[in-house]
Design a protein around this motif. Structure first.
Motif, PDB file in Angstrom:
ATOM      1  N   LEU A   1       0.890  -1.177   0.261  1.00  8.07           N
ATOM      2  CA  LEU A   1       0.030  -0.166   0.020  1.00  8.07           C
ATOM      3  C   LEU A   1       0.764   1.209   0.095  1.00  8.07           C
ATOM      4  O   LEU A   1       1.846   1.439   0.428  1.00  8.07           O
ATOM      5  CB  LEU A   1      -0.915   0.032   1.085  1.00  8.07           C
ATOM      6  N   PRO A   2       0.576   2.224  -0.622  1.00  9.57           N
ATOM      7  CA  PRO A   2       1.244   3.653  -0.866  1.00  9.57           C
ATOM      8  C   PRO A   2       1.710   4.299   0.625  1.00  9.57           C
ATOM      9  O   PRO A   2       2.625   4.507   0.880  1.00  9.57           O
ATOM     10  CB  PRO A   2       0.647   4.278  -1.665  1.00  9.57           C
ATOM     11  N   GLU A   3       0.565   4.109   1.386  1.00 12.02           N
ATOM     12  CA  GLU A   3       0.666   4.729   2.710  1.00 12.02           C
ATOM     13  C   GLU A   3       1.707   3.928   3.584  1.00 12.02           C
ATOM     14  O   GLU A   3       2.234   4.486   4.702  1.00 12.02           O
ATOM     15  CB  GLU A   3      -0.457   4.986   3.303  1.00 12.02           C
ATOM     16  N   ASP A   4       1.972   2.582   3.440  1.00 16.54           N
ATOM     17  CA  ASP A   4       2.774   1.582   3.985  1.00 16.54           C
ATOM     18  C   ASP A   4       4.372   1.752   3.814  1.00 16.54           C
ATOM     19  O   ASP A   4       5.117   1.620   4.481  1.00 16.54           O
ATOM     20  CB  ASP A   4       2.433   0.069   4.033  1.00 16.54           C
TER      21      ASP A   4
ATOM     22  N   PRO B   1       6.422   4.356   3.036  1.00 17.08           N
ATOM     23  CA  PRO B   1       7.419   5.317   3.947  1.00 17.08           C
ATOM     24  C   PRO B   1       7.776   4.641   5.236  1.00 17.08           C
ATOM     25  O   PRO B   1       8.776   5.329   5.994  1.00 17.08           O
ATOM     26  CB  PRO B   1       6.443   6.774   3.823  1.00 17.08           C
ATOM     27  N   ARG B   2       6.969   3.868   5.912  1.00 21.36           N
ATOM     28  CA  ARG B   2       7.088   3.302   7.119  1.00 21.36           C
ATOM     29  C   ARG B   2       7.801   1.947   7.292  1.00 21.36           C
ATOM     30  O   ARG B   2       7.999   1.186   8.414  1.00 21.36           O
ATOM     31  CB  ARG B   2       5.798   3.276   7.890  1.00 21.36           C
TER      32      ARG B   2
ATOM     33  N   GLY C   1       2.598  -3.173   8.640  1.00 16.00           N
ATOM     34  CA  GLY C   1       1.821  -2.875   7.424  1.00 16.00           C
ATOM     35  C   GLY C   1       0.784  -3.665   6.977  1.00 16.00           C
ATOM     36  O   GLY C   1       0.486  -4.714   7.680  1.00 16.00           O
TER      37      GLY C   1
END
Length: 251
Positions: free
Chosen positions: A191-194, A196-197, A205
């Protein structure tokens, strides 16, 4: 009066002279440093306890799978090998993590063939690739000055993830260029939001929660070690299209 006998900084006599003030300031700094050290040790102990609990849960998954096979008398050799490998891999990762935390300077730099290093890692995952009918292609070569053991560990984390999240009968492409390694899979993606982390400690994630395959420490360790080896790591991904990981040696 010694620092050990002080119950608190307030126990010090009131400063009368500049020398007394300097002494009080020094003791204040020593007490603050000691308090910070205690907090750091407590935080490290809490992190280790959480790590052991998380890893214990992770290792219960293959144990439960093997136990179910025994209980139902449905022994599948290939599946059993897969679960044993997963258990051994998780245990080795835990031991590597503890070694890394204990010996943060355990590095031996030599000239290394990236192709030879990658090939050695691929061999350890041969049974997993056969089980999922995944083809791994390896192209190119380059030599770098690095620690082959710890670079191999980092590569094993990345390749393991590529295999885990690849669909059956798919492909993993590994391309080595001058001072770089690109590992591309065509799996479920991230997922794109995952993205960076991914290098945060303990972050798993969506994929990790959904598939119960992640401890959230593999990529965290990988990033920490690659920094020591002077490698950059970049990850790009698209859902249902796959993930690309690029490792580049700093010049």
């Amino acid at each position: 009066m010694t620092l050990e006998t002080l119950k608190a900084v307030e126990d010090l006599p009131k400063a009368q002279l500049p020398l007394d003030e300097a002494y009080t300031a020094l003791v204040n700094r020593m007490v603050a440093a000691e308090a910070q050290q205690v907090l750091d040790i407590k935080r490290e102990q809490d992190d280790l306890e959480g790590l052991i609990k998380m890893w214990s849960h992770q290792m219960k998954i293959p144990i439960s799978a093997m136990s179910l096979m025994f209980q139902t008398n449905q022994m599948n050799k290939q599946e059993l090998q897969e679960q044993v490998f997963r258990l051994e891999n998780d245990l080795n990762n835990l031991l590597s993590y503890l070694k890394y935390k204990r010996e943060n300077d355990d590095y031996r730099f030599t000239k290394v063939s990236l192709k030879a290093c990658v090939s050695s890692v691929i061999k350890t995952f041969s049974s997993q690739c056969i089980a999922k009918k995944i083809q791994i292609s390896l192209m190119g070569d380059s030599e770098v000055i690095t620690d082959i053991k710890w670079l191999g560990f980092c590569l094993s984390q990345v390749i393991d993830n590529a295999i885990k999240y690849s669909t059956s009968e798919s492909e993993i492409r590994i391309i080595i260029k001058e001072q770089s390694i690109e590992i591309q899979d065509f799996g479920i993606g991230i997922l794109p939001e995952d993205v960076p982390r991914l290098f945060e400690q303990g972050f798993t994630g969506f994929n990790g929660h959904e598939h119960e395959k992640a401890t959230g420490l593999g990529l965290y360790m990988t990033k920490q070690i690659l920094d020591k080896l002077s490698f950059d790591i970049e990850i790009s991904s698209q859902i249902d299209q796959g993930t690309t990981v690029l490792l580049t040696k700093n010049k």
